[in-house]
Write a protein that holds these residues in place. Structure first.
Motif, PDB file in Angstrom:
ATOM      1  N   PHE A 163      14.864  34.963  11.787  1.00 14.40           N
ATOM      2  CA  PHE A 163      15.976  35.877  12.057  1.00 14.40           C
ATOM      3  C   PHE A 163      15.929  37.081  11.107  1.00 14.40           C
ATOM      4  N   SER A 164      15.806  36.797   9.763  1.00 15.38           N
ATOM      5  CA  SER A 164      15.768  37.893   8.777  1.00 15.38           C
ATOM      6  C   SER A 164      14.549  38.768   8.997  1.00 15.38           C
ATOM      7  N   ALA A 165      13.403  38.144   9.346  1.00 15.44           N
ATOM      8  CA  ALA A 165      12.171  38.921   9.565  1.00 15.44           C
ATOM      9  C   ALA A 165      12.364  39.882  10.741  1.00 15.44           C
ATOM     10  N   LYS A 166      12.906  39.358  11.874  1.00  9.09           N
ATOM     11  CA  LYS A 166      13.112  40.190  13.082  1.00  9.09           C
ATOM     12  C   LYS A 166      14.102  41.322  12.790  1.00  9.09           C
ATOM     13  N   THR A 167      15.192  40.982  12.099  1.00 11.12           N
ATOM     14  CA  THR A 167      16.213  41.991  11.778  1.00 11.12           C
ATOM     15  C   THR A 167      15.607  43.095  10.915  1.00 11.12           C
ATOM     16  N   THR A 168      14.753  42.717   9.963  1.00 10.75           N
ATOM     17  CA  THR A 168      14.116  43.712   9.085  1.00 10.75           C
ATOM     18  C   THR A 168      13.149  44.579   9.880  1.00 10.75           C
ATOM     19  N   GLU A 169      12.425  43.955  10.835  1.00  9.22           N
ATOM     20  CA  GLU A 169      11.519  44.742  11.700  1.00  9.22           C
ATOM     21  C   GLU A 169      12.319  45.750  12.529  1.00  9.22           C
ATOM     22  N   ASP A 170      13.478  45.305  13.022  1.00  6.11           N
ATOM     23  CA  ASP A 170      14.349  46.223  13.781  1.00  6.11           C
ATOM     24  C   ASP A 170      14.774  47.404  12.902  1.00  6.11           C
ATOM     25  N   GLU A 171      15.080  47.117  11.636  1.00  5.46           N
ATOM     26  CA  GLU A 171      15.470  48.187  10.705  1.00  5.46           C
ATOM     27  C   GLU A 171      14.329  49.197  10.553  1.00  5.46           C
ATOM     28  N   MET A 172      13.092  48.692  10.481  1.00  3.26           N
ATOM     29  CA  MET A 172      11.930  49.581  10.347  1.00  3.26           C
ATOM     30  C   MET A 172      11.777  50.459  11.599  1.00  3.26           C
ATOM     31  N   ARG A 173      11.960  49.834  12.797  1.00  2.00           N
ATOM     32  CA  ARG A 173      11.869  50.617  14.054  1.00  2.00           C
ATOM     33  C   ARG A 173      12.932  51.699  14.094  1.00  2.00           C
ATOM     34  N   LEU A 174      14.155  51.327  13.654  1.00  3.42           N
ATOM     35  CA  LEU A 174      15.263  52.287  13.655  1.00  3.42           C
ATOM     36  C   LEU A 174      14.962  53.454  12.717  1.00  3.42           C
ATOM     37  N   LEU A 175      14.398  53.148  11.545  1.00  2.00           N
ATOM     38  CA  LEU A 175      14.072  54.204  10.580  1.00  2.00           C
ATOM     39  C   LEU A 175      13.044  55.183  11.167  1.00  2.00           C
ATOM     40  N   ARG A 176      12.018  54.609  11.839  1.00  2.00           N
ATOM     41  CA  ARG A 176      10.994  55.485  12.441  1.00  2.00           C
ATOM     42  C   ARG A 176      11.597  56.355  13.539  1.00  2.00           C
ATOM     43  N   PHE A 177      12.488  55.736  14.354  1.00  4.21           N
ATOM     44  CA  PHE A 177      13.156  56.456  15.448  1.00  4.21           C
ATOM     45  C   PHE A 177      14.005  57.604  14.864  1.00  4.21           C
ATOM     46  N   GLN A 178      14.747  57.272  13.768  1.00  5.58           N
ATOM     47  CA  GLN A 178      15.608  58.279  13.135  1.00  5.58           C
ATOM     48  C   GLN A 178      14.776  59.440  12.592  1.00  5.58           C
ATOM     49  N   ARG A 179      13.637  59.124  11.946  1.00  2.97           N
ATOM     50  CA  ARG A 179      12.777  60.176  11.408  1.00  2.97           C
ATOM     51  C   ARG A 179      12.268  61.083  12.530  1.00  2.97           C
ATOM     52  N   LYS A 180      11.832  60.457  13.618  1.00  6.69           N
ATOM     53  CA  LYS A 180      11.287  61.223  14.761  1.00  6.69           C
ATOM     54  C   LYS A 180      12.350  62.177  15.323  1.00  6.69           C
ATOM     55  N   LEU A 181      13.558  61.654  15.508  1.00  8.62           N
ATOM     56  CA  LEU A 181      14.641  62.489  16.044  1.00  8.62           C
ATOM     57  C   LEU A 181      15.024  63.598  15.059  1.00  8.62           C
ATOM     58  N   GLU A 182      15.007  63.262  13.764  1.00  6.98           N
ATOM     59  CA  GLU A 182      15.313  64.278  12.748  1.00  6.98           C
ATOM     60  C   GLU A 182      14.352  65.445  12.871  1.00  6.98           C
ATOM     61  N   GLU A 183      13.060  65.088  13.048  1.00  5.77           N
ATOM     62  CA  GLU A 183      12.041  66.145  13.154  1.00  5.77           C
ATOM     63  C   GLU A 183      12.209  66.951  14.442  1.00  5.77           C
ATOM     64  N   GLU A 184      12.575  66.269  15.553  1.00  3.29           N
ATOM     65  CA  GLU A 184      12.683  66.951  16.863  1.00  3.29           C
ATOM     66  C   GLU A 184      13.989  67.741  16.983  1.00  3.29           C
ATOM     67  N   LYS A 185      15.084  67.125  16.608  1.00  6.03           N
ATOM     68  CA  LYS A 185      16.408  67.725  16.879  1.00  6.03           C
ATOM     69  C   LYS A 185      17.093  68.289  15.631  1.00  6.03           C
ATOM     70  N   ASP A 186      16.462  68.115  14.451  1.00  7.52           N
ATOM     71  CA  ASP A 186      17.039  68.600  13.197  1.00  7.52           C
ATOM     72  C   ASP A 186      18.462  68.054  12.973  1.00  7.52           C
ATOM     73  N   GLU A 187      18.612  66.755  13.209  1.00  5.71           N
ATOM     74  CA  GLU A 187      19.911  66.099  13.026  1.00  5.71           C
ATOM     75  C   GLU A 187      19.753  65.024  11.942  1.00  5.71           C
ATOM     76  N   GLN A 188      20.586  65.043  10.904  1.00 12.77           N
ATOM     77  CA  GLN A 188      20.480  64.096   9.779  1.00 12.77           C
ATOM     78  C   GLN A 188      20.848  62.680  10.234  1.00 12.77           C
ATOM     79  N   LEU A 189      19.825  61.785  10.297  1.00 19.59           N
ATOM     80  CA  LEU A 189      20.076  60.433  10.816  1.00 19.59           C
ATOM     81  C   LEU A 189      19.518  59.318   9.938  1.00 19.59           C
ATOM     82  N   VAL A 190      18.469  59.629   9.143  1.00 16.58           N
ATOM     83  CA  VAL A 190      17.776  58.570   8.386  1.00 16.58           C
ATOM     84  C   VAL A 190      18.759  57.875   7.430  1.00 16.58           C
ATOM     85  N   GLY A 191      18.764  56.536   7.508  1.00 19.81           N
ATOM     86  CA  GLY A 191      19.633  55.737   6.649  1.00 19.81           C
ATOM     87  C   GLY A 191      20.913  55.294   7.327  1.00 19.81           C
ATOM     88  N   PHE A 192      21.188  55.889   8.541  1.00 19.20           N
ATOM     89  CA  PHE A 192      22.402  55.464   9.273  1.00 19.20           C
ATOM     90  C   PHE A 192      22.186  54.090   9.868  1.00 19.20           C
TER      91      PHE A 192
END
Length: 824
Positions: free
Chosen positions: A650-679
């Motif tokens: 459970f903890s491993a999967k949840t942590t992997e989800d956090e990593m996916r979310l961080l990558r998604f946030q970074r990508k959107l930040e770069e594309e849309k210039d919206e502060q999201l990383v860490g949310f």
């Protein structure tokens, strides 16, 4: 003004001195203290060394050893009965009563370079002081040897050779030196040298050859080369008397003999074989001395020590003089006679008593007898006087007994300590000045523990100040005895101290440890009930595991932390961790400390214990502290690896989800210039919806399997916040709402849009219809829905919202419906 003196033999000395006190340096401590002799102090050759001997006042030996240090100029005693030996080079050696070396100190470089000519050891309000006259004819002073601050006094003008005499005075809590240079007198203090003139000094004198200061420093006596003794106050403002001794040779010694509160001055001057007492009248009192003697000034007289005897010379106390002088008619004398006649069964007793009672002096007579008993040395005389006082008390109805009882107690104690085997010849005046507490200290210092305990019990001294304190000193002495085994001593100490209150075994154990008996110290610490006292000594003894166990047993976390921090600094890292692993409580507390203070150490601990779960948690927490995305993802990946090792999917999967979310946030930040990383996921979706990036929000909703209800709520609130009612209407029509349509109504009303809210009322389920109509303010609709459902509580809710003036008909209809619903 006649001076009455009495000379009492205190002891026939127990020492066996072949040549008496000849060729000896002698120092006797006041208050009946010990006597030190340095025999042959002039000897310099190693083959014939001087011998230092210490005796009690009765001449019983306490210590004896050959003197192997430098040339001694003076011996003296401190206020706490330690022996000071002042050497020619200015070094002062301190010995205890038993000849044990304690420490040494120097009187400064100037003294050691120019050597000591003369020295005086004195007692000041600050403690024991040392005054030195150097070869350079300058004075150096230390007023307290326990806190040495050397003072070099100003130069004496015109001093070409050693002064004829000098003395130390204590005035206004300051120590000063009075110096005689010929007929001139100077007072030296910290800053100045002031010439002084004694008022009324005989003009025949061309030089002052000797001087002495009283025990209290209030009075001064000067002896001139013309043989006159001048007596006055030590501030040299008042002359008390001047007497011609008719002897012009310089004396060996001079001392004051005045009692406290006495009306007249008296001083003792000693030459070889002769002792002269001078007072106010012109006549002197002479005593012949058979042996070389030493005068010891006391508070209320002078002790005279010779090779064979120890005597006390003092002015006869007022009460004793009143009672014992020939043909005395004082009330005390009459009461003593009355009692003697009473014991003979003679009627004269009644006559004496009547005589006292007629003058109303019976209470005064009793007081005189009690006071006189205190000043008497012979127990038989004491008893006679106290019996007379007791007899007199019988005829008084309201005489307070305290003075009589207190005197009986004091005399019993004084007789015990004056005993030849103890050898402390205190007078009652000295005892009262000294206090019981100090007397007990003196007995303890002499290792007279049984007597000290008896005195404490007899005088009912509070236990922690009395018996317990004596027993603690006894135990500290006992643990230093090498001839007995640890078990025997530990048992003896525990048995003796079992019922004593307030004793710290850790102090006794410390003394055992300092004597090299570590095992005995550990045994004694077992009796110490306070862990806080045990632990520091165990650490000092390098018994760390035991210290840690004791600290944990105490339940005091601060104490455990103290031990753990000590071990951390003392042991190498591996041993430290190994010790903690054997103590789970200490390990747990150390981990708590590391969480706040030493994160890296915490990681090492988890690694050593193969605690993958905690390591995973550690990496997750560490990731939040790093601002760089790559580092954060790397730490989270380490956490995932650890969670898998710990089989925590459970903890491993949840942590992997956090990593996916961080990558998604970074990508959107770069594309849309919206502060999201860490949310968080929810905050990210809310932010995307609020800026109109609905597709990206829905992508997250699908990718992270966000529950429908949560997503609908998030979107509903985000659109309402933006007041995008058109988009909200479209959203409401996409599919059937998993959260129902009442939230749509409530959100629109919250944002003050009743028009939009009414669009959704029809879609609301029947159970929520009343609520929806009321929310938009449609009373008719709410009434219809409530009546249709025949629900009494809903009808009541609508009724409570109706107005009696505008909704009169509606209220009647609702009341009828309510009555029907109740019947059913």
């Amino acid at each position: 003004a006649h001076l009455d003196l009495k000379k009492i033999e205190l002891y026939e000395m127990g020492w066996n001195l072949k040549d008496g006190l000849r060729e000896c340096l002698v120092a006797a401590a006041p208050y009946g203290g010990p006597i030190a002799l340095l025999k042959g102090h002039y000897r310099r050759s190693p083959s014939a060394r001087p011998q230092l001997e210490i005796y009690s006042s009765s001449g019983l030996p306490l210590a004896s050893f050959p003197w192997k240090s430098g040339v001694v100029k003076q011996l003296g005693w401190t206020v706490s009965d330690d022996l000071l030996c002042v050497q020619e080079d200015g070094t002062v050696l301190v010995y205890d009563l038993w000849g044990g070396f304690k420490r040494h100190f120097s009187m400064g470089n100037e003294v050691s370079q120019s050597q000591v000519l003369e020295t005086k050891i004195f007692h000041s309000p600050y403690g024991t002081g040392v005054a030195i006259l150097t070869g350079a004819l300058r004075f150096t002073l230390a007023t307290n040897i326990d806190d040495i601050k050397l003072r070099r006094l100003p130069e004496v003008p015109g001093l070409q050779e050693a002064p004829s005499c000098w003395a130390v005075l204590t005035q206004d809590r300051q120590s000063k030196v009075l110096v005689a240079n010929g007929s001139q007198l100077f007072i030296l203090d910290n800053t100045a040298c002031t010439p002084v003139t004694p008022p009324g000094l005989s003009p025949q004198a061309s030089s002052i050859v000797h001087m002495c200061v009283s025990f209290s420093y209030k009075y001064l006596a000067l002896l001139t080369d013309s043989g006159h003794v001048w007596m006055g106050t030590s501030n040299l403002k008042e002359k008390l008397s001047e007497v011609d001794t008719k002897i012009k040779t310089p004396p060996k010694q001079m001392a004051w003999c005045r009692r406290p509160k006495s009306q007249q001055p008296s001083a003792v001057v000693m030459w070889d074989g002769l002792l002269i007492v001078v007072g106010e009248c012109k006549e002197t009192i002479q005593y012949h001395l058979d042996d070389d003697s030493v005068l010891v000034p006391e508070l209320d007289g002078v002790r005279i020590i010779s090779g064979t005897h120890h005597e006390l010379l003092q002015e006869v106390p007022g009460a004793c003089e009143e009672i014992f002088k020939i043909a005395s008619m004082a009330p005390g004398a009459l009461l003593l006679e009355a009692h003697k006649e009473y014991e003979k069964e003679s009627q004269k007793a009644d006559e004496y008593l009547r005589e006292i009672k007629e003058q109303s002096l019976l209470s005064e007579a009793v007081r005189q007898c009690v006071e006189a008993a205190g000043h008497e040395h012979e127990p038989e005389t004491q008893k006679t006087l106290l019996r007379a006082a007791s007899f007199g008390k019988c005829f008084l109805s309201n005489f307070p007994p305290e003075q009589f009882v207190s005197m009986c107690r004091d005399l019993r104690v004084l007789n015990a300590v004056r005993d030849y085997t103890v050898g402390i010849p205190l007078t009652h005046t000295q005892f009262k000045q000294m206090t019981v507490q100090v007397l007990i200290d003196r007995l303890v210092y002499r290792k007279l523990y049984p007597l000290a305990i008896e005195v404490c019990r007899y005088l009912k001294t509070p236990e922690y100040q009395g018996v317990s304190r004596v027993l603690k000193h006894w135990a500290c002495y006992k643990v230093q005895q090498k001839e007995e085994s640890d078990e025997v001593i530990a048992k003896a100490v525990s048995v003796k101290l079992a019922d004593a209150a307030g004793i710290s075994y850790s102090e006794i154990a410390t003394k055992a440890y300092e004597s090299g008996r570590t095992e005995l110290a550990i045994k004694l610490l077992e009796f110490e009930p306070r862990s806080g006292e045990q632990v520091p000594l165990l650490l000092k003894m390098k018994k760390s595991p035991l210290a840690l166990s004791k600290a944990i047993e105490s339940g005091d976390t601060d104490l455990v932390y103290t031990v753990v921090m000590y071990l951390k600094n003392e042991l190498n890292r591996g041993d430290f961790f190994m010790m903690l692993r054997n103590q789970p409580v200490a390990l747990s507390l150390y981990k708590q400390f590391c969480k706040h203070q030493e994160q890296d150490t915490l990681k090492d601990l988890f690694n050593q214990d193969d605690d993958h779960e905690e390591l995973g948690n550690f990496y997750v927490k560490a990731s939040y502290k790093d601002q760089r995305l790559e580092a954060r993802v790397a730490l989270l990946q380490s956490a995932v690896d650890e969670y898998y090792k710990a089989k925590n999917d459970f903890s491993a999967k949840t942590t992997e989800d956090e990593m996916r979310l961080l990558r998604f946030q970074r990508k959107l930040e770069e594309e849309k210039d919206e502060q999201l990383v860490g949310f968080s996921l929810q905050d990210t979706m809310t932010t995307l919806l609020s800026v109109g990036l609905h597709k990206h929000a829905e992508q997250l909703y699908k990718d992270f399997r966000v529950p429908d209800k949560r997503f609908w709520w998030l979107k509903l609130k985000a659109l309402a916040e933006k007041e995008d009612w058109e988009e909200l209407e479209k959203f409401g029509k996409t599919k059937k709402s998993p959260i129902g349509y009442l939230p749509f109504v409530e959100v629109c009303i919250k944002h003050h849009n009743k028009y939009e809210a009414k669009k959704y009322v029809s879609k609301v389920t029947p159970e929520q219809k009343v609520k929806a109509h009321l929310a938009v303010g449609d009373m008719e609709g709410a009434a219809e829905a409530a009546i249709e459902r025949r629900n009494e509580s809903e009808i009541s809710t609508v009724l409570s919202r109706c107005s009696a003036t505008t909704d009169h008909l509606l209220m009647e209809r609702l009341n009828r419906a309510k009555a029907t619903a109740v019947k059913k």
